[in-house]
Design a protein around this motif. Structure first.
Motif, PDB file in Angstrom:
ATOM      1  N   SER A 241      36.774 -30.904  12.960  1.00 11.25           N
ATOM      2  CA  SER A 241      36.314 -32.265  13.209  1.00 11.25           C
ATOM      3  C   SER A 241      35.104 -32.552  12.327  1.00 11.25           C
ATOM      4  CB  SER A 241      35.938 -32.430  14.686  1.00 11.25           C
ATOM      5  OG  SER A 241      34.926 -31.506  15.046  1.00 11.25           O
ATOM      6  N   LYS A 242      34.852 -33.830  12.080  1.00 13.38           N
ATOM      7  CA  LYS A 242      33.758 -34.222  11.194  1.00 13.38           C
ATOM      8  C   LYS A 242      32.862 -35.258  11.881  1.00 13.38           C
ATOM      9  CE  LYS A 242      36.439 -33.315   6.993  1.00 13.38           C
ATOM     10  NZ  LYS A 242      36.997 -33.849   5.747  1.00 13.38           N
ATOM     11  N   PRO A 243      32.007 -34.788  12.792  1.00 13.73           N
ATOM     12  CA  PRO A 243      31.114 -35.726  13.476  1.00 13.73           C
ATOM     13  C   PRO A 243      30.004 -36.253  12.577  1.00 13.73           C
ATOM     14  CG  PRO A 243      30.623 -33.480  14.126  1.00 13.73           C
ATOM     15  CD  PRO A 243      31.864 -33.424  13.281  1.00 13.73           C
ATOM     16  N   THR A 244      29.761 -35.605  11.445  1.00 15.91           N
ATOM     17  CA  THR A 244      28.783 -36.099  10.469  1.00 15.91           C
ATOM     18  C   THR A 244      29.442 -36.093   9.103  1.00 15.91           C
ATOM     19  OG1 THR A 244      27.861 -33.957   9.819  1.00 15.91           O
ATOM     20  CG2 THR A 244      26.988 -34.938  11.818  1.00 15.91           C
ATOM     21  N   THR A 245      28.762 -36.685   8.140  1.00 11.75           N
ATOM     22  CA  THR A 245      29.319 -36.726   6.783  1.00 11.75           C
ATOM     23  C   THR A 245      29.027 -35.443   6.014  1.00 11.75           C
ATOM     24  OG1 THR A 245      27.304 -37.794   5.980  1.00 11.75           O
ATOM     25  CG2 THR A 245      29.130 -39.226   6.661  1.00 11.75           C
ATOM     26  N   THR A 246      28.220 -34.572   6.591  1.00 11.95           N
ATOM     27  CA  THR A 246      27.805 -33.375   5.850  1.00 11.95           C
ATOM     28  C   THR A 246      28.406 -32.078   6.381  1.00 11.95           C
ATOM     29  OG1 THR A 246      25.826 -33.163   7.229  1.00 11.95           O
ATOM     30  CG2 THR A 246      25.630 -34.439   5.190  1.00 11.95           C
ATOM     31  N   GLN A 247      28.964 -32.107   7.592  1.00 10.61           N
ATOM     32  CA  GLN A 247      29.472 -30.871   8.190  1.00 10.61           C
ATOM     33  C   GLN A 247      30.869 -31.052   8.766  1.00 10.61           C
ATOM     34  OE1 GLN A 247      26.477 -29.801  11.110  1.00 10.61           O
ATOM     35  NE2 GLN A 247      25.659 -28.248   9.744  1.00 10.61           N
ATOM     36  N   THR A 248      31.664 -30.008   8.606  1.00 14.21           N
ATOM     37  CA  THR A 248      32.955 -29.934   9.281  1.00 14.21           C
ATOM     38  C   THR A 248      32.834 -28.876  10.371  1.00 14.21           C
ATOM     39  OG1 THR A 248      34.179 -30.550   7.295  1.00 14.21           O
ATOM     40  CG2 THR A 248      35.408 -29.443   9.029  1.00 14.21           C
ATOM     41  N   VAL A 249      33.109 -29.258  11.603  1.00 17.95           N
ATOM     42  CA  VAL A 249      32.936 -28.372  12.744  1.00 17.95           C
ATOM     43  C   VAL A 249      34.290 -27.818  13.197  1.00 17.95           C
ATOM     44  CG1 VAL A 249      32.175 -28.206  15.142  1.00 17.95           C
ATOM     45  CG2 VAL A 249      30.866 -29.567  13.498  1.00 17.95           C
ATOM     46  N   GLY A 250      34.353 -26.498  13.370  1.00 18.16           N
ATOM     47  CA  GLY A 250      35.548 -25.872  13.925  1.00 18.16           C
ATOM     48  C   GLY A 250      36.724 -25.782  12.981  1.00 18.16           C
ATOM     49  N   LYS A 251      36.477 -25.818  11.683  1.00 16.33           N
ATOM     50  CA  LYS A 251      37.580 -25.720  10.731  1.00 16.33           C
ATOM     51  C   LYS A 251      38.256 -24.356  10.814  1.00 16.33           C
ATOM     52  CE  LYS A 251      38.579 -26.097   5.767  1.00 16.33           C
ATOM     53  NZ  LYS A 251      38.006 -26.391   4.427  1.00 16.33           N
ATOM     54  N   TYR A 252      37.466 -23.317  11.033  1.00 22.70           N
ATOM     55  CA  TYR A 252      38.032 -21.978  11.182  1.00 22.70           C
ATOM     56  C   TYR A 252      37.163 -21.149  12.112  1.00 22.70           C
ATOM     57  CZ  TYR A 252      34.472 -20.581   7.767  1.00 22.70           C
ATOM     58  OH  TYR A 252      33.284 -20.368   7.120  1.00 22.70           O
ATOM     59  N   TYR A 253      37.749 -20.080  12.629  1.00 22.93           N
ATOM     60  CA  TYR A 253      37.047 -19.127  13.485  1.00 22.93           C
ATOM     61  C   TYR A 253      37.312 -17.751  12.923  1.00 22.93           C
ATOM     62  CZ  TYR A 253      35.975 -16.191  17.533  1.00 22.93           C
ATOM     63  OH  TYR A 253      35.466 -15.216  18.356  1.00 22.93           O
ATOM     64  N   GLN A 254      36.271 -16.927  12.839  1.00 25.97           N
ATOM     65  CA  GLN A 254      36.428 -15.562  12.349  1.00 25.97           C
ATOM     66  C   GLN A 254      35.686 -14.605  13.274  1.00 25.97           C
ATOM     67  OE1 GLN A 254      35.037 -15.771   8.341  1.00 25.97           O
ATOM     68  NE2 GLN A 254      33.005 -16.483   8.885  1.00 25.97           N
ATOM     69  N   GLU A 255      36.248 -13.394  13.434  1.00 22.64           N
ATOM     70  CA  GLU A 255      35.703 -12.458  14.416  1.00 22.64           C
ATOM     71  C   GLU A 255      35.914 -11.025  13.962  1.00 22.64           C
ATOM     72  OE1 GLU A 255      36.724 -12.933  18.770  1.00 22.64           O
ATOM     73  OE2 GLU A 255      37.668 -10.967  18.417  1.00 22.64           O
ATOM     74  N   ILE A 256      34.960 -10.169  14.316  1.00 21.87           N
ATOM     75  CA  ILE A 256      35.112  -8.727  14.183  1.00 21.87           C
ATOM     76  C   ILE A 256      34.933  -8.135  15.571  1.00 21.87           C
ATOM     77  CG2 ILE A 256      32.664  -8.443  13.549  1.00 21.87           C
ATOM     78  CD1 ILE A 256      33.573  -5.973  11.902  1.00 21.87           C
ATOM     79  N   ASN A 257      35.754  -7.178  15.935  1.00 22.59           N
ATOM     80  CA  ASN A 257      35.686  -6.620  17.277  1.00 22.59           C
ATOM     81  C   ASN A 257      35.991  -5.133  17.272  1.00 22.59           C
ATOM     82  OD1 ASN A 257      38.703  -6.241  17.728  1.00 22.59           O
ATOM     83  ND2 ASN A 257      38.617  -8.448  17.315  1.00 22.59           N
ATOM     84  N   GLY A 258      35.646  -4.478  18.346  1.00 20.68           N
ATOM     85  CA  GLY A 258      35.931  -3.058  18.492  1.00 20.68           C
ATOM     86  C   GLY A 258      35.984  -2.673  19.960  1.00 20.68           C
ATOM     87  N   SER A 259      36.619  -1.548  20.242  1.00 21.43           N
ATOM     88  CA  SER A 259      36.685  -1.065  21.620  1.00 21.43           C
ATOM     89  C   SER A 259      36.636   0.457  21.628  1.00 21.43           C
ATOM     90  CB  SER A 259      37.971  -1.540  22.313  1.00 21.43           C
ATOM     91  OG  SER A 259      39.107  -0.904  21.758  1.00 21.43           O
TER      92      SER A 259
END
Length: 240
Positions: A154-172
């Motif tokens: 989403s683009k609530p401002t002209t300078t930022q795109t919010v939630g375009k991608y999600y990235q994660e590192i995990n371990g167990s």
């Protein structure tokens, strides 16, 4: 959380833990399974999705293994509260391949906020790619997750795109009496979330205690998180 909700939630946990295990074969094609659960709160990517209330979920999954890859598909439903909706439905499908100690997973998930008006754009499609390193007989795993949204965020401002991608590192790490997990994820220009969790199987049900630290990356009104939040959640699920 309301005490009546807490009591009814744990009554549900008891019911689930008494259910017998079962797996249904679909001819020679694959297997069908059903999962049901309850959790004290529904937190997704660091954001509360159900107004600090208990959430109930159910899912049905189909898996078809082949000599090349494993195909899977499913449908899930979980309590969620928002603008004119009370449930979140998801349809998903993907392929999975294990090569030695590494498992590769690619999936497509369509999420629908059930109850929104017809004129409201209420569905999202995510393309998710996972890589998991789990050596045979080793007590630990390491994983990477990358999710791309079909709406380009989403683009609530002209300078930022919010939630375009999600990235994660995990371990167990499996200590025997309990499995501990840790993950760090970032939703672009939105939320950074660190999760510590303990998982224990008891009476054929999986119990998970999670501590979630969510930090807002953008100003209020831009981020989906109104302020920095910490959550402590308890959940249980049963697959049969």
């Amino acid at each position: 959380m309301n005490k009546k909700i807490i009591l009814s939630s744990f009554a549900s946990l008891l019911f689930l833990s008494q259910a017998s295990n079962a797996e249904f074969k679909v001819g020679n094609i694959g297997t069908l399974s059903f999962t049901a659960g309850v959790q004290s709160a529904y937190i997704s990517k660091g954001v509360d999705q159900n107004s600090d209330r208990a959430a109930y979920n159910a899912a049905i999954d189909f898996v078809a293994p082949t000599s090349i890859v494993d195909f899977y598909a499913g449908y899930s439903k979980i309590s969620a509260t928002g603008n004119n909706y009370t449930w979140e439905d998801a349809r998903y499908a993907g392929v999975r391949k294990t090569i030695g100690s590494v498992t590769l997973d690619a999936s497509l998930v369509e999420t629908l906020k059930a109850g929104n008006g017809v004129a409201v754009q209420n569905n999202d499609v995510d393309f998710t790619y996972k890589l998991t390193f789990a050596p045979d007989k080793a007590p630990y795993t390491i994983g990477l997750v990358y999710t791309q949204n079909d709406t380009n965020g989403s683009k609530p401002t002209t300078t930022q795109t919010v939630g375009k991608y999600y990235q994660e590192i995990n371990g167990s790490y499996n200590f025997g009496f309990v499995t501990a997990g840790i993950s760090y994820g970032e939703n672009k220009n939105d939320v950074e979330v660190t999760t510590l969790k303990l998982t224990k199987s008891f009476m054929d049900a999986d119990f998970t205690l999670s501590y979630i630290d969510a930090q807002r990356k953008s100003a209020a009104g831009v981020s989906n998180l109104d302020k920095d939040r910490e959550y402590l959640t308890l959940g249980v699920s049963k697959t049969f």
